[in-house]
Scaffold this motif. Structure first.
Motif, PDB file in Angstrom:
ATOM      1  N   ILE A 162     -25.635-196.060  -0.859  1.00  0.00           N
ATOM      2  CA  ILE A 162     -24.384-195.486  -0.132  1.00  0.00           C
ATOM      3  C   ILE A 162     -23.165-195.688  -0.728  1.00  0.00           C
ATOM      4  CG2 ILE A 162     -23.433-195.014   2.161  1.00  0.00           C
ATOM      5  CD1 ILE A 162     -26.000-193.511   2.051  1.00  0.00           C
ATOM      6  N   ALA A 163     -22.231-194.862  -1.005  1.00  0.00           N
ATOM      7  CA  ALA A 163     -21.008-195.138  -1.578  1.00  0.00           C
ATOM      8  C   ALA A 163     -19.868-195.029  -0.661  1.00  0.00           C
ATOM      9  CB  ALA A 163     -21.039-194.371  -3.028  1.00  0.00           C
ATOM     10  N   GLY A 164     -19.699-195.418   0.463  1.00  0.00           N
ATOM     11  CA  GLY A 164     -18.753-195.181   1.426  1.00  0.00           C
ATOM     12  C   GLY A 164     -17.525-195.660   0.883  1.00  0.00           C
ATOM     13  N   ASP A 165     -17.394-196.931   0.466  1.00  0.00           N
ATOM     14  CA  ASP A 165     -16.201-197.404   0.053  1.00  0.00           C
ATOM     15  C   ASP A 165     -15.773-197.107  -1.484  1.00  0.00           C
ATOM     16  OD1 ASP A 165     -18.295-198.982  -1.278  1.00  0.00           O
ATOM     17  OD2 ASP A 165     -17.671-200.800  -0.744  1.00  0.00           O
ATOM     18  N   TRP A 166     -16.395-196.151  -1.957  1.00  0.00           N
ATOM     19  CA  TRP A 166     -15.909-195.723  -3.387  1.00  0.00           C
ATOM     20  C   TRP A 166     -14.482-195.526  -3.717  1.00  0.00           C
ATOM     21  CZ3 TRP A 166     -13.733-191.552  -5.608  1.00  0.00           C
ATOM     22  CH2 TRP A 166     -13.737-191.337  -7.143  1.00  0.00           C
ATOM     23  N   ARG A 167     -14.281-196.046  -5.022  1.00  0.00           N
ATOM     24  CA  ARG A 167     -12.986-196.033  -5.343  1.00  0.00           C
ATOM     25  C   ARG A 167     -12.925-195.419  -6.703  1.00  0.00           C
ATOM     26  NH1 ARG A 167      -8.418-197.059  -2.688  1.00  0.00           N
ATOM     27  NH2 ARG A 167      -8.488-198.197  -0.631  1.00  0.00           N
ATOM     28  N   CYS A 168     -12.087-194.600  -7.259  1.00  0.00           N
ATOM     29  CA  CYS A 168     -12.033-194.160  -8.656  1.00  0.00           C
ATOM     30  C   CYS A 168     -11.856-195.477  -9.738  1.00  0.00           C
ATOM     31  CB  CYS A 168     -11.024-193.069  -8.919  1.00  0.00           C
ATOM     32  SG  CYS A 168     -10.728-192.289 -10.558  1.00  0.00           S
ATOM     33  N   ALA A 169     -12.554-195.526 -10.739  1.00  0.00           N
ATOM     34  CA  ALA A 169     -12.286-196.603 -11.781  1.00  0.00           C
ATOM     35  C   ALA A 169     -11.087-196.413 -12.393  1.00  0.00           C
ATOM     36  CB  ALA A 169     -13.723-196.659 -12.688  1.00  0.00           C
ATOM     37  N   GLU A 170     -10.445-195.219 -12.698  1.00  0.00           N
ATOM     38  CA  GLU A 170      -9.353-194.981 -13.514  1.00  0.00           C
ATOM     39  C   GLU A 170      -8.080-195.183 -12.646  1.00  0.00           C
ATOM     40  OE1 GLU A 170      -9.272-194.447 -16.654  1.00  0.00           O
ATOM     41  OE2 GLU A 170     -11.644-194.481 -16.778  1.00  0.00           O
ATOM     42  N   CYS A 171      -8.065-194.504 -11.346  1.00  0.00           N
ATOM     43  CA  CYS A 171      -6.800-194.538 -10.563  1.00  0.00           C
ATOM     44  C   CYS A 171      -6.814-194.989  -9.369  1.00  0.00           C
ATOM     45  CB  CYS A 171      -6.286-193.068 -10.399  1.00  0.00           C
ATOM     46  SG  CYS A 171      -7.265-192.238  -9.356  1.00  0.00           S
ATOM     47  N   GLU A 172      -8.096-195.562  -8.963  1.00  0.00           N
ATOM     48  CA  GLU A 172      -8.298-196.497  -7.398  1.00  0.00           C
ATOM     49  C   GLU A 172      -8.069-195.372  -6.338  1.00  0.00           C
ATOM     50  OE1 GLU A 172      -8.923-199.571  -6.883  1.00  0.00           O
ATOM     51  OE2 GLU A 172      -9.334-199.751  -9.027  1.00  0.00           O
ATOM     52  N   PHE A 173      -7.960-194.016  -6.577  1.00  0.00           N
ATOM     53  CA  PHE A 173      -8.114-193.003  -5.474  1.00  0.00           C
ATOM     54  C   PHE A 173      -9.465-193.308  -4.815  1.00  0.00           C
ATOM     55  CE2 PHE A 173      -7.395-188.867  -3.686  1.00  0.00           C
ATOM     56  CZ  PHE A 173      -6.376-188.973  -3.060  1.00  0.00           C
ATOM     57  N   PHE A 174      -9.335-192.913  -3.530  1.00  0.00           N
ATOM     58  CA  PHE A 174     -10.498-193.051  -2.573  1.00  0.00           C
ATOM     59  C   PHE A 174     -11.281-191.651  -2.189  1.00  0.00           C
ATOM     60  CE2 PHE A 174      -6.858-192.918   0.130  1.00  0.00           C
ATOM     61  CZ  PHE A 174      -7.512-192.422   1.267  1.00  0.00           C
ATOM     62  N   GLN A 175     -10.546-190.737  -2.591  1.00  0.00           N
ATOM     63  CA  GLN A 175     -11.157-189.286  -1.916  1.00  0.00           C
ATOM     64  C   GLN A 175     -11.685-188.657  -3.070  1.00  0.00           C
ATOM     65  OE1 GLN A 175      -7.759-187.211  -0.211  1.00  0.00           O
ATOM     66  NE2 GLN A 175      -7.826-188.245   1.772  1.00  0.00           N
ATOM     67  N   VAL A 176     -12.570-187.916  -2.782  1.00  0.00           N
ATOM     68  CA  VAL A 176     -13.607-187.131  -3.837  1.00  0.00           C
ATOM     69  C   VAL A 176     -13.335-185.364  -3.698  1.00  0.00           C
ATOM     70  CG1 VAL A 176     -15.401-188.808  -3.983  1.00  0.00           C
ATOM     71  CG2 VAL A 176     -15.460-187.249  -2.326  1.00  0.00           C
ATOM     72  N   ARG A 177     -13.625-184.905  -4.476  1.00  0.00           N
ATOM     73  CA  ARG A 177     -13.819-183.406  -4.529  1.00  0.00           C
ATOM     74  C   ARG A 177     -14.957-182.923  -5.220  1.00  0.00           C
ATOM     75  NH1 ARG A 177     -12.188-180.336  -9.017  1.00  0.00           N
ATOM     76  NH2 ARG A 177     -11.298-178.740  -7.757  1.00  0.00           N
TER      77      ARG A 177
END
Length: 699
Positions: free
Chosen positions: A458-473
């Motif tokens: 489960i990746a509930g606390d995921w953050r983008c490795a490039e810009c640290e943004f936490f929302q996905v599309r």
């Protein structure tokens, strides 16, 4: 024990009478072979059979350097049971192993004492001489072993089923109902006439859209049976087998054919297989395992939709039904029919070389029965809807579905299953990856949190490795999400899904939206009123040599379920060759162009290729031992991506090399690789190399 088959060092090869072209070793020394010793037996010792005391046994050991029969003595007590083709147990290097008795002879090449056959597991002659010879040829063609092929050819034994009394075989059908569906093809009646006359026509059949292809296959099988010969039909999956099974029952009546699939269970499958072996059933329809069915006096082989990747055998030596059935047709002097709504480049090459003739309908007939295909982004559509080129379901597709729902069901093909199988960062669009294994993240439903498709974390606390943004599309939308969106767009219309988890067997003519993944489209009663083929870029953008060919095959298989003249909307660029082939319903020109391009680039089927997968050291070792034919070209090796779910750095590094040769050197390439595998097997190399001849995937 001594070798009595295979390639012997320092000896030639000759033919075993009655066993086709299965080779056995020439005598190790010149002169008359020694007969089995006839010393007076000691008290309590085994006594060899009086006649033909030597049995040549193929032991069930898939080691390349032991790929040959071995000689054993038949004890007198097993004389009646030890028949050619039966299952036996023998001692090999101190262990009891299974094997098949290939034949019994009077003499052995071996100069020493022979060991006795321990017991006959079953006196049923399950490995016929024709299937044994075919297994040998298939093993040699694919650089495999006889034991591996026989495992695919002969199902596991069920003693209770063998003890049952076989039913009486029904007489062959007598009535002739005429050409039936074959009258729609200019060469169809002559093809049937050749079958009825016992001749062996070979054809690559491009079928008309619609459901009548099952009736056409049944009529061809009936003609072969009326000529007193057997028939074998191989299809991709159990649903197609069920459709052809019903058509055969309607054409032939009960009891004249059997269906070989995994659904009935191992006991029932073995019962049906024995009915074929014993001659009770003269016709067989089944999935890829049925390609080795022991049909007596084979007169017709049929392969439907040979481009379907389900036909690819996942077990060594990875034979393809198209090649196996072609070998069987050549060996038995049988007719061959390779059919589908599209045509593969391999089938096109069979026509080009003259091995088979094209069996196609005329263009006037195609125009009367084909659906009306349009693609998103047409000039007229763009003038009305500027977003048509980028929208997933633009106005043209929406309006076509709404109008068609007044007349019946509408099919919606979606390339990906699941809900949202691909995610990316909502700000910078970087693909969302698991922090543990770097696998792709996905969403199972609208209310769930992202999870990894490889390791399941489960990746509930995921953050983008490039810009640290936490929302996905969403990057790719699956069948479940599509069904949810269509349910909101068409309120009050039932939405049904068909995919790997639950495949619909068929639907009626009621008003409904059917969302299906490729290959899982259920047939409708009188055909679909319309079809929407979404996300064409997913199929066309696959990093695969066969991407365009496979996209056209999947589109045409779905469009063939639509009523004549019904609308089909494909979400793809209309300038691409596969889209144009779909619009014109002309898969033959596309296949011929594809074959020409592959010939220029040096790719299969214009050349023969072998894929070698293993550790870098093992591949170098195998290539060093292999005496490749002149002109062979080694491509690579290159690293192989890690398996889904594997941790970074976990397991040995694996690479893949490709060996390319001219088609005339294909047999020499297989012999060289098999010999090299035998050398590595004899010295007990720890690291295995996976060898595939003519692999389905090259990238």
């Amino acid at each position: 024990m001594t070798k009595a088959g295979g390639e012997a060092a320092g000896g030639g090869a000759e033919l075993i009478p009655g066993l086709g072209d299965l080779p056995h070793a020439a005598p190790a020394k010149a002169g008359r072979p020694k007969k089995a010793a006839k010393k007076p037996p000691k008290k309590g010792a085994e006594v060899a059979a009086a006649e033909l005391p030597v049995a040549r046994v193929a032991v069930d050991i898939p080691l390349p350097h032991l790929d040959r029969p071995f000689d054993y003595l038949v004890p007198a007590k097993l004389d009646a049971e030890a028949v050619a083709g039966c299952r036996v147990r023998v001692r090999f290097r101190g262990q009891l192993v299974d094997g098949y008795l290939l034949e019994r002879v009077a003499e052995s090449d071996h100069e020493g004492a022979l060991m006795y056959v321990e017991r006959v597991t079953s006196p049923e002659p399950v490995l016929t001489p024709r299937i044994a010879a075919l297994a040998r040829e298939v093993a040699d063609r694919y650089a495999g072993t006889f034991a591996d092929v026989v495992r695919l050819a002969v199902p596991p034994r069920h003693a209770r089923v063998e003890a049952e009394d076989p039913p009486e075989p029904p007489p062959p059908p007598e009535e002739d109902a005429g050409p039936g569906p074959w009258a729609e093809y200019p060469a169809g009646p002559s093809f049937l006439a050749a079958l009825a006359g016992g001749r062996a026509p070979r054809a690559v059949w491009t079928a008309l859209p619609g459901p009548r292809w099952t009736d056409a296959i049944a009529r061809a099988v009936a003609m072969a049976l009326r000529a007193g010969r057997g028939a074998l039909v191989v299809l991709a999956d159990g649903r197609d087998v069920a459709r052809v099974d019903a058509a055969l029952t309607a054409e032939l009546g009960e009891g004249r054919h059997v269906a070989l699939t995994a659904e009935p269970g191992p006991a029932e499958r073995y019962r049906r297989w024995l009915a074929v072996l014993r001659g009770t059933a003269r016709a067989v329809v089944g999935t890829r395992a049925a390609m080795f069915a022991p049909v007596a006096d084979l007169g017709l082989v049929v392969l439907w939709d040979d481009g379907d990747d389900v036909h690819a055998e996942p077990h060594a030596p990875y034979p393809h039904p198209r090649e196996v059935l072609a070998l069987r047709a050549h060996r038995a002097g049988a007719a061959a029919l390779i059919g589908g709504f599209t045509r593969t480049t391999e089938a096109t090459r069979l026509v080009e070389t003259g091995w088979a003739h094209a069996l196609v309908p005329d263009r006037a007939r195609i125009r009367r029965v084909m659906p009306r295909v349009r693609y998103l982004g047409e000039d007229a559509e763009l003038a009305r809807d500027a977003a048509a080129r980028t929208a997933r379901l633009p106005n043209m597709g929406f309006q076509a579905a709404r109008r068609a729902l007044e007349d019946g069901p509408v099919l919606v093909q979606v390339p990906r299953r699941g809900y949202v199988p691909g995610l990316a960062c909502g700000r910078c669009r970087t693909p969302a990856r698991c922090a543990a294994c770097r696998g792709p993240l996905a969403l199972p439903s609208s209310h769930a949190v992202p999870y990894c498709r490889w390791c399941g974390r489960i990746a509930g606390d995921w953050r983008c490795a490039e810009c640290e943004f936490f929302q996905v599309r969403a990057v790719v939308v699956g069948a479940k999400r599509t069904a949810e969106e269509l349910g909101r767009a068409f309120p009050g219309v039932p939405v049904r899904t068909s995919g790997r988890d639950a495949i619909l067997g068929g639907i009626g003519d009621e008003r409904a939206l059917v969302v299906a993944t490729p290959g899982a489209e259920p047939p409708a009663g009188d055909g679909y009123a319309a079809a929407l083929l979404l996300d064409g870029w997913v199929l066309l953008g696959r990093p695969d040599l066969r991407a365009a060919e496979e996209a056209l095959r999947r589109w045409m298989n779905a469009a063939a379920l639509v009523r004549p003249g019904g609308p089909v909307v494909v979400a793809a660029d209309g300038s691409l060759p596969p889209v144009q082939a779909l619009v014109r319903w002309d898969p033959i020109t596309f296949a011929e162009r594809e074959l020409a391009e592959r010939r220029d680039a040096g790719f299969p089927p214009a050349v023969r290729m072998a894929s070698l997968t293993g550790t870098p050291a093992a591949i170098r070792d195998l290539l060093g031992d292999a005496r490749l034919p002149d002109g062979a070209e080694v491509l690579g090796p290159v690293p192989v991506p890690q398996a889904p779910g594997a941790q970074k750095g976990e397991g040995p590094e694996r690479e893949r090399a490709l060996v390319r040769v001219h088609p005339r050197d294909g047999a020499a390439l297989a012999r060289a690789l098999k010999a090299a595998r035998g050398v590595r097997s004899a010295r007990k190399a720890a690291e295995a190399v996976r060898v595939e001849i003519d692999p389905l995937e090259l990238i």
